[in-house]
Design an enzyme around this catalytic site. Structure first.
Site, short mmCIF file in Angstrom:
data_model
loop_
_atom_site.label_atom_id
_atom_site.label_comp_id
_atom_site.label_asym_id
_atom_site.label_seq_id
_atom_site.Cartn_x
_atom_site.Cartn_y
_atom_site.Cartn_z
N PRO A 1 4.66 -5.31 -0.64
CA PRO A 1 4.68 -4.11 -1.49
C PRO A 1 4.56 -4.49 -2.96
O PRO A 1 5.10 -5.51 -3.39
CB PRO A 1 6.08 -3.54 -1.22
CG PRO A 1 6.92 -4.74 -0.92
CD PRO A 1 6.01 -5.68 -0.16
N GLY B 1 0.75 -1.24 0.00
CA GLY B 1 0.00 0.00 0.00
C GLY B 1 0.78 1.29 0.00
O GLY B 1 0.21 2.37 -0.21
N TYR C 1 -9.23 5.56 -12.46
CA TYR C 1 -9.05 6.28 -11.20
C TYR C 1 -8.79 7.77 -11.41
O TYR C 1 -8.39 8.45 -10.47
CB TYR C 1 -7.85 5.73 -10.42
CG TYR C 1 -7.77 4.23 -10.35
CD1 TYR C 1 -8.69 3.49 -9.62
CD2 TYR C 1 -6.74 3.55 -10.99
CE1 TYR C 1 -8.60 2.11 -9.55
CE2 TYR C 1 -6.63 2.17 -10.93
CZ TYR C 1 -7.58 1.46 -10.20
OH TYR C 1 -7.48 0.10 -10.14
N CYS D 1 -13.07 4.62 -28.86
CA CYS D 1 -14.26 5.48 -28.96
C CYS D 1 -14.95 5.69 -27.63
O CYS D 1 -16.10 5.27 -27.45
CB CYS D 1 -15.26 4.88 -29.93
SG CYS D 1 -14.50 3.95 -31.21
N1 LLP Z 1 -1.53 -6.99 -0.66
C1 LLP Z 1 -2.85 -7.05 -0.93
C2 LLP Z 1 -3.69 -7.98 -0.17
C3 LLP Z 1 -3.40 -6.23 -1.93
O1 LLP Z 1 -4.71 -6.28 -2.17
C4 LLP Z 1 -2.57 -5.34 -2.66
C5 LLP Z 1 -3.12 -4.49 -3.70
C6 LLP Z 1 -1.19 -5.33 -2.35
C7 LLP Z 1 -0.72 -6.16 -1.34
C8 LLP Z 1 -0.22 -4.45 -3.06
O2 LLP Z 1 -0.50 -3.09 -2.84
P1 LLP Z 1 0.51 -1.95 -3.35
O3 LLP Z 1 1.76 -2.04 -2.51
O4 LLP Z 1 0.78 -2.18 -4.78
O5 LLP Z 1 -0.23 -0.69 -3.11
N2 LLP Z 1 -5.15 -1.27 -9.64
C9 LLP Z 1 -4.95 -0.28 -8.63
C10 LLP Z 1 -4.27 -0.85 -7.39
C11 LLP Z 1 -5.02 -2.01 -6.79
C12 LLP Z 1 -4.34 -2.56 -5.58
C13 LLP Z 1 -4.99 -3.81 -5.13
N3 LLP Z 1 -4.35 -4.47 -4.03
C14 LLP Z 1 -4.15 0.87 -9.22
O6 LLP Z 1 -3.84 0.84 -10.41
O7 LLP Z 1 -3.88 1.86 -8.53
#
Ligand code: LLP
Length: 425
Positions: free
Chosen positions: A280, A239, A322, A349
């Protein structure tokens, strides 16, 4: 820090000009810098050096085999969410004890494959999943290693589509039901209760929500400890955000790690040398990749200029989904060109098919190349064949060399699985 830099006004990935790749591979294409991936991973990992930890890169962010292999070589484990992702990490040779399996909807087939491989942890998100896991493990004559994913009900202050830690979200086990479910899980014969997991959202730009969530789960860990259920793993999910725009800097991984470690320091979990797991995704891959596209047309509208690219929302969905900001750079920088408000759009389109609205950009001509930055995470993996557009090539750069790590799809491939009614065998 990344390795996309200008030299003599040409944008390079490490020591390869993007123009050279475009000539060889055609456009559009995603380009990843191996060195940047390695660097991001090392910074993140080293930030947690003071505590026993396992960094499980979240495969969903960018699941290309070459990316996974690069991170595996750096010592990464993986956070997976499907049988497909399991197959990918198996393909690059990841040992089972470095894999955690997340997700609200694991199917029986997916659970079986992961049990057979012997992964480290299932992050369980519901009572139903817990019981299914117990039954399936029993049938295979195994014990399923389990962490419960707890929904701590904190506001991650990010885009609603990517926020997961609020009570109203579908994720995790409600905080107030957690203790009862741990007690129940402790009685199941084919479940080995090993951990607690939480993930509150993605692209977080402040530390407070992470710290709040950790405080909440530590209270739970302490209660469990008192009840004689000490856990070996604490998985804090992913996150951490990345800078998409200049001037808007999320906390550095070192700050993030020290805030979490400080909070943990005096807990019984830390004193027992419990292992911290992190998942991450974006912070490792996001700024290690760009999408390179060509300007097909430059059109003067009544109010503004439109640059129409050969890439579209099917190739990079984030702006449409988003309203995400991605910096856009010319691959060849030319000075003295007047900057104007420009809409950078794709050929599809719908008005949602854009990369930037009213962005101040220099004049581009037909045939010029652009790089859409910060596209290494949730870029290619979210691409689709909408409008029967083949998915683009992926390229990785290592120093002064590059390799195509996923071929551009062909139109024949797109039609391959289809048949007229009654004509399939
Ligand atoms: N762990 C879990 C359980 C998750 O659901 C996610 C992301 C991560 C780790 C990794 O999170 P990160 O470090 O990448 O923030 N498609 C969206 C992002 C969706 C994230 C979903 N879960 C975007 O393009 O911003």
């Amino acid at each position: 820090m990344d390795h996309f830099v200008y030299r003599d006004n040409q944008l390079y990935c490490e020591r390869v000009p993007l123009e050279q790749i475009a000539r060889a591979v055609g456009t559009p294409f995603y380009c990843y810098s191996e060195q940047t991936l390695q660097h991001h991973f090392a910074v993140f990992r080293d930030a947690f050096a003071a505590a026993p930890h396992l960094i499980c890169y979240s495969v969903k962010a960018n699941s290309n085999l070459a990316v996974l292999d690069t991170l595996l070589q750096q010592g990464a484990g993986f956070d997976i969410v499907s049988a497909g992702e399991l197959a990918r990490v198996q393909r690059v040779g990841c040992p089972p004890e470095r894999i955690v399996f997340s997700g609200v909807g694991k199917t029986s087939q997916e659970i079986r494959s992961a049990l057979e491989y012997g992964i480290l942890l299932f992050n369980v998100e519901s009572v139903g999943e817990l019981h299914r896991l117990n039954t399936l493990a029993g049938l295979l004559g195994r014990r399923a290693p389990v962490a419960l994913r707890i929904n701590p009900d904190v506001d991650p202050q990010t885009h609603p589509h990517i926020s997961t830690g609020l009570r109203r979200n579908k994720f995790g086990i409600p905080y107030n039901q957690a203790l009862a479910l741990y007690r129940e899980a402790a009685t199941l014969p084919h479940v080995e209760l090993l951990g607690l997991d939480c993930h509150i959202g993605s692209q977080l730009t402040a530390l407070e929500p992470f710290v709040d969530a950790l405080r909440r789960v530590l209270l739970l860990l302490n209660s469990l400890e008192r009840e004689g259920i000490p856990l070996r793993y604490l998985d804090l999910g992913g996150g951490l955000g990345i800078p998409y725009e200049e001037g808007r800097l999320p906390p550095h991984p070192r700050l993030y790690a020290s805030a979490l470690l400080a909070e943990l320091a005096h807990s019984p979990f830390a004193q027992r040398q419990g292992t911290l797991i992190l998942e991450p995704g974006r912070v490792i891959a996001g700024n290690a990749g760009v999408l390179v596209a060509r300007v097909e047309y430059s059109k003067e509208g009544e109010e503004k200029r439109f640059l129409i690219l050969d890439a579209g929302m099917n190739d990079l969905l984030r702006p449409a989904l988003y309203n995400a900001h991605h910096a856009i750079l010319p691959v060849a920088r030319r000075f003295g060109r007047e900057e104007r408000a420009t809409d950078v759009v794709g050929p599809i389109c719908e008005s949602g098919d854009f990369f930037a609205h009213d962005r101040l950009l220099p004049t581009f001509q037909e045939g010029d190349l652009l790089a859409v930055r910060s596209a290494g995470a949730y870029g290619f993996v979210m691409s689709s064949n909408y409008n029967t557009r083949p998915r683009v090539a992926e390229v990785m750069v290592r120093g002064d060399r590059f390799a195509v790590v996923r071929r551009r799809e062909s139109i024949e491939q797109l039609l391959e699985n289809e048949s007229l009614f009654g004509a399939s065998t």
